[in-house]
Design a protein around this motif. Structure first.
Motif, PDB file in Angstrom:
ATOM      1  N   LEU A 240     -33.930  30.113  51.868  1.00  0.00           N
ATOM      2  CA  LEU A 240     -33.978  30.543  53.166  1.00  0.00           C
ATOM      3  C   LEU A 240     -35.354  30.233  53.870  1.00  0.00           C
ATOM      4  O   LEU A 240     -35.527  29.893  55.006  1.00  0.00           O
ATOM      5  N   LEU A 241     -36.123  30.510  53.069  1.00  0.00           N
ATOM      6  CA  LEU A 241     -37.701  30.363  53.601  1.00  0.00           C
ATOM      7  C   LEU A 241     -37.970  28.892  53.673  1.00  0.00           C
ATOM      8  O   LEU A 241     -38.630  28.284  54.756  1.00  0.00           O
ATOM      9  N   ARG A 242     -37.489  28.041  52.713  1.00  0.00           N
ATOM     10  CA  ARG A 242     -37.734  26.642  52.762  1.00  0.00           C
ATOM     11  C   ARG A 242     -36.792  26.114  54.265  1.00  0.00           C
ATOM     12  O   ARG A 242     -37.594  25.167  54.824  1.00  0.00           O
ATOM     13  N   ARG A 243     -35.996  26.684  54.353  1.00  0.00           N
ATOM     14  CA  ARG A 243     -34.998  26.191  55.660  1.00  0.00           C
ATOM     15  C   ARG A 243     -35.741  26.690  56.865  1.00  0.00           C
ATOM     16  O   ARG A 243     -35.519  25.954  57.817  1.00  0.00           O
ATOM     17  N   ALA A 244     -36.585  27.731  56.729  1.00  0.00           N
ATOM     18  CA  ALA A 244     -37.421  27.986  57.896  1.00  0.00           C
ATOM     19  C   ALA A 244     -38.793  27.202  58.087  1.00  0.00           C
ATOM     20  O   ALA A 244     -39.652  27.634  58.599  1.00  0.00           O
ATOM     21  N   ASP A 245     -38.821  26.125  57.243  1.00  0.00           N
ATOM     22  CA  ASP A 245     -40.145  25.118  57.205  1.00  0.00           C
ATOM     23  C   ASP A 245     -41.359  25.840  56.584  1.00  0.00           C
ATOM     24  O   ASP A 245     -42.188  25.626  57.144  1.00  0.00           O
ATOM     25  N   VAL A 246     -40.997  26.691  55.803  1.00  0.00           N
ATOM     26  CA  VAL A 246     -42.109  27.451  54.947  1.00  0.00           C
ATOM     27  C   VAL A 246     -42.312  26.502  53.726  1.00  0.00           C
ATOM     28  O   VAL A 246     -41.601  26.545  52.862  1.00  0.00           O
ATOM     29  N   GLN A 247     -43.724  26.231  53.454  1.00  0.00           N
ATOM     30  CA  GLN A 247     -44.179  25.263  52.287  1.00  0.00           C
ATOM     31  C   GLN A 247     -44.347  26.168  51.187  1.00  0.00           C
ATOM     32  O   GLN A 247     -44.870  27.671  51.249  1.00  0.00           O
ATOM     33  N   MET A 248     -43.537  25.963  50.211  1.00  0.00           N
ATOM     34  CA  MET A 248     -43.419  27.205  49.138  1.00  0.00           C
ATOM     35  C   MET A 248     -44.218  26.834  47.707  1.00  0.00           C
ATOM     36  O   MET A 248     -44.130  25.776  47.355  1.00  0.00           O
ATOM     37  N   LEU A 249     -45.396  27.720  47.614  1.00  0.00           N
ATOM     38  CA  LEU A 249     -46.146  27.451  46.355  1.00  0.00           C
ATOM     39  C   LEU A 249     -46.211  28.845  45.484  1.00  0.00           C
ATOM     40  O   LEU A 249     -45.723  29.766  45.992  1.00  0.00           O
ATOM     41  N   ASN A 250     -46.475  28.709  44.155  1.00  0.00           N
ATOM     42  CA  ASN A 250     -46.617  29.685  43.277  1.00  0.00           C
ATOM     43  C   ASN A 250     -47.952  29.898  42.572  1.00  0.00           C
ATOM     44  O   ASN A 250     -48.516  28.813  42.411  1.00  0.00           O
TER      45      ASN A 250
END
Ligand code: SF4
Length: 340
Positions: A240-250
């Motif tokens: 869902l976060l990726r679909r909201a254009d949030v770049q995801m890192l860890n």
């Protein structure tokens, strides 16, 4: 059930947060662990409170005192030992605390301590002694933070940190982000959080709306140390976060007994990538008082990373790094390639 129902059918995140386990006796009982652990768990939880939310608890293997998720949250006798070189403020953040709630260490970005609250209390946390009570961001302090950022044209990125910044309600986040968007030279918002991993239902429709519609490009840096932390609900929250254009890192911390093996680190990187998250940093341990038992020598860390490089494509190998007080960026530890 559709995939998006996986999160929505559970309790509201605030309820899950408020019901997190805070009693060592309850933790041991729920996980069928020996009572012999209780006395020390009680003493050590006085030094740094116990906090384990239910979704994380479910991922711990019952009856296994060495479970890698349990070891991140169980207060142990080792925390009571004072060891030379392990201090209360290992990153000397007090020196960069230019305003209440604001830390300005690196060029171009400032870190805001939105709250001292977390969904989970990680025993190795380098901020386990941080004076959160002196860093409350009330309306007056918030205006002072905005003035500070506005006055420095060189600041292009704001980092929400804590505690866990997503412990702050959506209505307050919306207002803060709207205020920051008014500062023309800001371009990016970075959110350092463990909450989507600890309590996936924190990824609410309102949060997604705020992030998707912000003019600031948003990066979320999750904190997950072991692949067992990533279950279907976490994967759904990330989707869902990726679909909201949030770049995801860890970012992860290299921790003795938890993830200090090539196999565990490899599985972590692969699980993160499968979920849509790029491994970003693997931090060597910050020498915080009460957590020396998690520490690993730099030589061992570098050996592990060298082996990991031989197992994974480069984009799945996080950067091995440490924060050294006074430096103007993270310090990368050199990692040799394996000999041919
Ligand atoms: S969630 Fe982050 S800030 Fe909170 S205790 Fe864990 S490591 Fe520390």
């Amino acid at each position: 059930m559709s995939r998006s129902d996986v999160i929505q059918q559970t309790l509201p995140w605030q309820k899950v947060l408020s019901q997190a386990i805070a009693s060592p006796a309850e933790l041991l009982q729920q996980l069928q662990l020996p009572q012999s652990l209780l006395a020390d768990a009680n003493i050590s939880s006085e030094l740094f409170a116990l906090r384990v939310p239910e979704p994380f608890l479910r991922r711990i293997r019952p009856g296994d005192p060495n479970d890698p998720l349990l070891l991140q949250v169980l207060p142990l006798q080792a925390e009571q030992q004072k060891i030379s070189g392990y201090v209360t403020d290992p990153l000397q953040e007090a020196d960069a605390n230019h305003r209440d709630g604001l830390i300005h260490k690196y060029n171009g970005r400032v870190l805001l301590i939105l709250t001292g609250a977390c969904a989970i209390n990680c025993r190795y946390c380098f901020r386990r002694h941080f004076p959160y009570q002196d860093n409350r961001l009330g309306p007056e302090q918030w205006q002072s933070v905005l003035d500070y950022i506005e006055a420095d044209q060189g600041i292009s990125e704001v980092i929400f940190s804590g505690g866990d910044p997503l412990a702050v309600p959506d209505s307050r986040l919306r207002k803060m982000i709207a205020d920051l968007e008014q500062i023309p030279h800001l371009r990016r918002l970075r959110i350092h959080t463990r909450l989507p991993v600890m309590i996936p239902q924190r990824v609410t429709p309102e949060l997604l709306d705020i992030l998707q519609n912000s003019r600031l490009k948003t990066v979320m840096v999750l904190h997950s140390n072991h692949a067992n932390e990533i279950d279907d609900e976490v994967r759904e929250a990330i989707r869902l976060l990726r679909r909201a254009d949030v770049q995801m890192l860890n970012q992860a911390v290299l921790l003795r007994g938890i993830n200090n093996s090539v196999a565990v680190l490899k599985t972590l990187s692969e699980s993160l990538f499968d979920a849509g998250v790029l491994p970003y940093y693997l931090f060597v341990f910050d020498p915080v008082e009460g957590a020396a038992h998690f520490d690993i020598s730099d030589a061992d860390a570098q050996r592990l990373m060298s082996q990991l490089q031989g197992e994974l494509p480069g984009y799945l190998v996080p950067k091995l790094a440490r924060e050294i007080p006074g430096r103007n960026a993270k310090t990368l530890l050199p990692v040799d390639s394996q000999p041919l």
